[in-house]
Scaffold this motif. Structure first.
Motif, PDB file in Angstrom:
ATOM      1  N   UNK A 599       0.839  -1.199   0.000  1.00  0.00           N
ATOM      2  CA  UNK A 599       0.000   0.000   0.000  1.00  0.00           C
ATOM      3  C   UNK A 599       0.880   1.257   0.000  1.00  0.00           C
ATOM      4  N   UNK A 600       1.896   1.266   0.864  1.00  0.00           N
ATOM      5  CA  UNK A 600       2.785   2.438   0.942  1.00  0.00           C
ATOM      6  C   UNK A 600       3.493   2.655  -0.388  1.00  0.00           C
ATOM      7  N   UNK A 601       3.996   1.574  -0.981  1.00  0.00           N
ATOM      8  CA  UNK A 601       4.706   1.713  -2.253  1.00  0.00           C
ATOM      9  C   UNK A 601       3.748   2.148  -3.364  1.00  0.00           C
ATOM     10  N   UNK A 602       2.490   1.701  -3.286  1.00  0.00           N
ATOM     11  CA  UNK A 602       1.514   2.113  -4.288  1.00  0.00           C
ATOM     12  C   UNK A 602       1.272   3.621  -4.206  1.00  0.00           C
ATOM     13  N   UNK A 603       1.166   4.144  -2.978  1.00  0.00           N
ATOM     14  CA  UNK A 603       0.989   5.589  -2.812  1.00  0.00           C
ATOM     15  C   UNK A 603       2.204   6.326  -3.371  1.00  0.00           C
ATOM     16  N   UNK A 604       3.403   5.808  -3.062  1.00  0.00           N
ATOM     17  CA  UNK A 604       4.633   6.434  -3.549  1.00  0.00           C
ATOM     18  C   UNK A 604       4.673   6.392  -5.076  1.00  0.00           C
ATOM     19  N   UNK A 605       4.242   5.275  -5.651  1.00  0.00           N
ATOM     20  CA  UNK A 605       4.243   5.142  -7.117  1.00  0.00           C
ATOM     21  C   UNK A 605       3.420   6.259  -7.744  1.00  0.00           C
ATOM     22  N   UNK A 606       2.230   6.487  -7.181  1.00  0.00           N
ATOM     23  CA  UNK A 606       1.362   7.530  -7.738  1.00  0.00           C
ATOM     24  C   UNK A 606       2.020   8.900  -7.599  1.00  0.00           C
ATOM     25  N   UNK A 607       2.673   9.139  -6.467  1.00  0.00           N
ATOM     26  CA  UNK A 607       3.318  10.448  -6.264  1.00  0.00           C
ATOM     27  C   UNK A 607       4.447  10.649  -7.267  1.00  0.00           C
ATOM     28  N   UNK A 608       5.287   9.608  -7.431  1.00  0.00           N
ATOM     29  CA  UNK A 608       6.431   9.729  -8.337  1.00  0.00           C
ATOM     30  C   UNK A 608       5.937   9.951  -9.761  1.00  0.00           C
ATOM     31  N   UNK A 609       4.870   9.248 -10.144  1.00  0.00           N
ATOM     32  CA  UNK A 609       4.337   9.416 -11.499  1.00  0.00           C
ATOM     33  C   UNK A 609       3.801  10.830 -11.687  1.00  0.00           C
ATOM     34  N   UNK A 610       3.127  11.349 -10.654  1.00  0.00           N
ATOM     35  CA  UNK A 610       2.578  12.699 -10.781  1.00  0.00           C
ATOM     36  C   UNK A 610       3.670  13.749 -10.886  1.00  0.00           C
ATOM     37  N   UNK A 611       4.851  13.429 -10.362  1.00  0.00           N
ATOM     38  CA  UNK A 611       5.960  14.373 -10.508  1.00  0.00           C
ATOM     39  C   UNK A 611       6.593  14.295 -11.889  1.00  0.00           C
ATOM     40  N   UNK A 612       6.115  13.340 -12.708  1.00  0.00           N
ATOM     41  CA  UNK A 612       6.598  13.242 -14.077  1.00  0.00           C
ATOM     42  C   UNK A 612       7.856  12.421 -14.237  1.00  0.00           C
ATOM     43  N   UNK A 613       8.214  11.639 -13.243  1.00  0.00           N
ATOM     44  CA  UNK A 613       9.422  10.809 -13.334  1.00  0.00           C
ATOM     45  C   UNK A 613       9.045   9.429 -13.842  1.00  0.00           C
ATOM     46  N   UNK A 614       8.885   9.259 -15.141  1.00  0.00           N
ATOM     47  CA  UNK A 614       8.440   7.963 -15.645  1.00  0.00           C
ATOM     48  C   UNK A 614       9.582   7.026 -15.937  1.00  0.00           C
ATOM     49  N   UNK A 615      10.723   7.614 -16.360  1.00  0.00           N
ATOM     50  CA  UNK A 615      11.846   6.783 -16.776  1.00  0.00           C
ATOM     51  C   UNK A 615      12.358   5.933 -15.615  1.00  0.00           C
ATOM     52  N   UNK A 616      12.279   6.474 -14.404  1.00  0.00           N
ATOM     53  CA  UNK A 616      12.837   5.751 -13.261  1.00  0.00           C
ATOM     54  C   UNK A 616      11.747   5.209 -12.339  1.00  0.00           C
ATOM     55  N   UNK A 617      10.545   5.109 -12.887  1.00  0.00           N
ATOM     56  CA  UNK A 617       9.431   4.604 -12.102  1.00  0.00           C
ATOM     57  C   UNK A 617       9.682   3.166 -11.639  1.00  0.00           C
ATOM     58  N   UNK A 618      10.513   2.448 -12.386  1.00  0.00           N
ATOM     59  CA  UNK A 618      10.791   1.050 -12.028  1.00  0.00           C
ATOM     60  C   UNK A 618      11.402   0.927 -10.639  1.00  0.00           C
ATOM     61  N   UNK A 619      12.069   1.973 -10.179  1.00  0.00           N
ATOM     62  CA  UNK A 619      12.690   1.892  -8.845  1.00  0.00           C
ATOM     63  C   UNK A 619      11.615   1.653  -7.786  1.00  0.00           C
ATOM     64  N   UNK A 620      10.429   2.224  -7.997  1.00  0.00           N
ATOM     65  CA  UNK A 620       9.311   1.992  -7.086  1.00  0.00           C
ATOM     66  C   UNK A 620       8.507   0.766  -7.528  1.00  0.00           C
ATOM     67  N   UNK A 621       8.349   0.636  -8.854  1.00  0.00           N
ATOM     68  CA  UNK A 621       7.507  -0.445  -9.378  1.00  0.00           C
ATOM     69  C   UNK A 621       8.084  -1.818  -9.045  1.00  0.00           C
ATOM     70  N   UNK A 622       9.408  -1.921  -9.027  1.00  0.00           N
ATOM     71  CA  UNK A 622      10.049  -3.217  -8.768  1.00  0.00           C
ATOM     72  C   UNK A 622       9.707  -3.768  -7.381  1.00  0.00           C
TER      73      UNK A 622
END
Lengths: 765, 67
Positions: A599-622
């Motif tokens: 759940x925490x990582x899912x919230x972080x994923x949404x935040x990182x995506x909203x900041x426009x950091x898609x190239x490194x989204x895998x760091x959270x997605x992994x």
């Protein structure tokens, strides 16, 4: 796109549009200098990192490839520390550079919301210790011990690799984003980022998960204290000691925290030593010899009273004791392993690594090993700590990496040391202690016979060894002392007595270990009940506004009673379970904890995506994907597995059928009442699993939707909303890591010349 | 010899101060510092009042402890 603008290379005062005070030195080392420092590889620096990498490589080789008779404990230390150093120096910097992008020109909440009470700038090294003390508890001491059933290697790999790629990433990111939001809690961030459905699901899931975690931690204490007069006496004494400390701090000498902690610590040691004497007397042994059900009821009543008493009387003083003990424990573990360097005879993979019917916990290596070791590798509970207190105390944004990521590496190291301490004991002893009484039969003779019948290589245990070990540590029996805590305590006593005191001191060391685990857990039980009660009050308050008033006694007491009843029911279920509570319930604890991480990582994923950091989204997605796959698979097996040892409903069906067939005993349940208990317990456990996993899937799904929306918005050029607090220019400077860099020292010297009143001219706001 | 003792004493004091910081023993000192720096008009809380207020606020704002 909102969020922080990228830091520019020229590092001017107006960086990122944030105009800092021109009369003061810059509040941050400029970006170009930072990068130059990072990229400058002197021969000495290269040699050091090569040496670290080589040492780590050799250590991993010794642990994973070389198959000798034994392996020395020191290799665990080298493998973990070298991997942590590399992960911290390289991976966490990647996260900092591409995801968090901290900007020291921005003031942290501790600066712009400073109130001298909750928001206080705190020295980074002090805060590191403070944060570590808040996240570390009994979890990393217990999980690895239970997981040792599979051999040492799977647990070791998961603890070390898991923390670098998952656990520390979660802690760091949650802490950073909470800091950017003025120290908001995970629940509030979930509501903001995921909307009402995702936010509500996250809230209910958190509440339920908290109940499970508190219940199973309590079960660990009950198992450690059951039929142990010494343990009951010394742990029971912590209550009057804490009450005394509370009164001392409130009325006698307010604010003398160190003084009262030292007094408390001395009293605690006296209670441990006195416990041995009391248990040695006839009346003491009779009076403090309590069965597990009695202790469980005692703990439930205690939990209710402790949660409604004012904080100053019991919780605050015990917190001080527990922090004091934490430091003692770490020093002791480190001494035990680095100085004594025990030889480990446990195989890398045990006979149970390929099976799913292990006696300590049931289920196959994948996914159940990864949920059994939660704290130390990836712990969702940390997200609740990392959002909240710590972000309100951080002095500079760039320190979050050291405190969040570094703090979690430290906890992982504690988990490794606990694992080593526990596997340094004889393997036969390990299984005799950790298998439920239904299998061992509960006596030294039956347990030895059962362990020898398992056909484990190199294991041949005598009843004499079991009773001798029990006598050495001051217990009547150590057979089926499940839950991990007693095994770790025997391991520690086993190592420490070679170092200080000999066999005569083993009883002290054993009960010292039991004491600190009980202390951590009691604090977690008390604090967890309070937090859960407030969450419940807040939720009911949406319908009955009166409940939102924290000072309204009937509401507070009713909600406390509901929460205590909830975890108390699960606890009693575990204590009376004919199958042995830890065996069936511990996986549920791990699943709950890691669903929270998901759940925490899912919230972080949404935040990182909203900041426009898609190239490194895998760091959270992994780590999110891994946690989701592990926990959903584990839940799936717990719900649908046809193997009764694994699947709750399969077990439920088997026992229901036996009852319907009119049998009076089935499997390990010897009476009809016990069989009915199994039917009831498995149904509750099964439905809890269903609810958890459904709620978590809702949260993860809403986060993925939010991420996809952020992606679409970016592609179409629509502005995304950003929930960060507005940027405020900083008026202070402090280095980012443990040791200041050359540039940080130069800038620090400049700041030292500024008169104190010039720094603090921004008066109360 | 005496410099050695001084060094040990300083090291010990430093460690005690660090431990105090981790446990939050210096909270009142930090509050006073903040009070002074922010130039507030009213008198600061006394030590007794400050600690009372601190634990009482924890009553209505509980913080979890980890497992």
């Amino acid at each position: 796109m909102a969020g922080i603008p990228d830091q520019r290379k020229d590092g001017t005062r107006a960086e990122g549009g944030l105009a800092t005070d021109p009369d003061l030195p810059p509040p941050a080392v400029d970006q170009a200098t930072l990068e130059a420092e990072d990229r400058k590889w002197t021969p000495a620096k290269i040699a050091m990192w090569v040496a670290i990498a080589l040492l780590g490589g050799v250590a991993w080789f010794m642990l994973a490839i070389v198959r000798g008779e034994t392996v020395n404990a020191i290799w665990f230390v080298f493998a973990s520390v070298c991997t942590y150093l590399i992960g911290y120096r390289f991976y966490s910097k990647v996260i900092e550079r591409y995801i968090t992008k901290p900007d020291d020109h921005r003031a942290t909440p501790a600066e712009y919301k400073a109130d001298g009470k909750d928001y206080v700038r705190t020295d980074r090294n002090v805060l590191f210790g403070h944060h570590f003390a808040a996240i570390a508890g009994a979890g990393p001491l217990v999980g690895p011990v239970i997981a040792a059933q599979m051999g040492y290697l799977p647990g070791t790999i998961w603890i070390i690799v898991g923390v670098v790629l998952a656990g520390a990433v979660q802690d760091y990111l949650v802490m950073f984003f909470s800091m950017r939001r003025g120290g908001r809690s995970l629940g509030q961030m979930a509501r903001e980022e995921l909307g009402v459905i995702g936010g509500t699901a996250a809230l209910i899931a958190t509440l339920l998960i908290m109940v499970i975690i508190v219940a199973i931690l309590a079960l660990v204490v009950v198992n450690a204290l059951g039929e142990s007069p010494w343990g009951v006496f010394s742990v029971g004494m912590t209550i009057p000691i804490a009450l005394f400390m509370g009164v001392y701090l409130r009325y006698l000498r307010p604010g003398k925290v160190m003084e009262v902690s030292i007094i408390g610590f001395v009293l605690l040691m006296a209670a441990i030593i006195g416990g041995g004497a009391v248990a040695g007397t006839e009346w003491g042994a009779a009076f403090f010899h309590l069965d597990k059900v009695t202790i469980a009821w005692g703990l439930i009543i205690y939990g209710f009273i402790a949660a409604i008493l004012p904080v100053w009387l019991l919780l605050a003083p015990r917190d001080y004791l527990s922090t004091f003990m934490k430091i003692g424990v770490i020093v002791m573990l480190a001494l035990a392993i680095v100085v004594v360097r025990p030889e480990i005879t446990v195989p890398a993979f045990s006979e149970f690594a390929g099976r799913e019917n292990g006696p300590v916990f049931s289920g196959a290596l994948f996914p159940f090993l990864f949920v059994t070791i939660a704290c130390g590798a990836l712990s969702g509970f940390h997200a609740l700590i990392s959002s909240g207190t710590t972000p309100k105390l951080i002095e500079k944004e760039r320190q979050a990496r050291y405190i969040g990521y570094g703090g979690m590496l430290m906890e992982s190291f504690v988990a490794i040391m606990a694992l080593v301490a526990a596997i340094s004991i004889d393997r036969g002893l390990y299984f005799a202690m950790n298998a439920p009484a239904a299998l061992t039969g509960g006596t030294a003779e039956t347990a030895a016979a059962w362990v020898n019948s398992l056909g484990l290589s190199g294991v041949n245990i005598t009843p004499g060894l079991l009773s001798e070990t029990a006598a050495n540590v001051g217990e009547q029996s150590i057979v089926s002392r499940t839950g991990g805590a007693p095994t770790l305590a025997v391991g520690l006593a086993h190592i420490m007595h070679q170092f200080v005191g000999g066999t005569a001191m083993m009883g002290f060391w054993y009960h010292f270990a039991i004491m600190f685990e009980a202390l951590f857990i009691l604090t977690a039980v008390d604090a967890g009940t309070r937090v859960a009660r407030f969450m419940l009050q807040d939720s009911i308050g949406n319908f009955v506004p009166k409940f939102k008033e924290a000072s309204w006694r009937p509401g507070a007491w009713l909600c406390t009673a509901i929460m205590v009843a909830a975890w108390g029911a699960v606890l009693l279920m575990g204590v009376t379970d004919p199958l042995g509570g830890i065996n069936t319930l511990f996986p549920l604890f791990g699943i709950a904890n890691q669903l929270l991480a998901a759940i925490a990582l899912a919230v972080v994923l949404a935040i990182v995506a909203k900041r426009g950091t898609f190239k490194y989204l895998w760091i959270v997605a992994l780590p999110l994907a891994f946690a989701a796959v592990v926990t959903i698979t584990a839940s799936y097996q717990k719900i649908f597995s046809p193997v009764p040892a694994v699947g709750y409903f399969a077990n439920n069906a088997a026992f229901s059928k036996a009852l319907a067939d009119g049998k009076t005993e089935f499997g390990t349940a010897k009476t009809v009442a016990a069989m009915e208990a199994v039917v009831r317990n498995t149904a509750i456990q099964g439905w809890l699993s269903v609810i958890f996993v459904v709620l978590s899937i809702i949260v993860i799904a809403t986060a993925v939707l939010a991420t996809a929306k952020a992606f679409r918005d970016r592609a179409s050029g629509t502005a995304t909303t950003d929930n960060e607090d507005p940027a405020v220019p900083s008026r202070v400077f402090a280095p980012a890591g443990l040791v200041p860099t050359a540039a940080e020292r130069v800038l620090g010297a400049e700041w030292d010349k500024v008169p104190a009143d010039a720094r603090m001219e921004r008066a109360g706001h | 010899m005496s410099t050695g003792i001084t060094a040990v004493a300083n090291g010990f004091r430093g460690f005690a101060r660090y431990l105090g910081g981790v446990m939050g023993a210096d909270a009142y000192a930090k509050y006073l510092e903040h009070h002074r720096a922010s130039g507030q008009q009213e008198a600061p809380l006394s030590e007794r009042e400050f600690w009372r207020d601190r634990t009482d606020r924890q009553d209505s704002n509980p913080q979890g402890r980890c497992c």
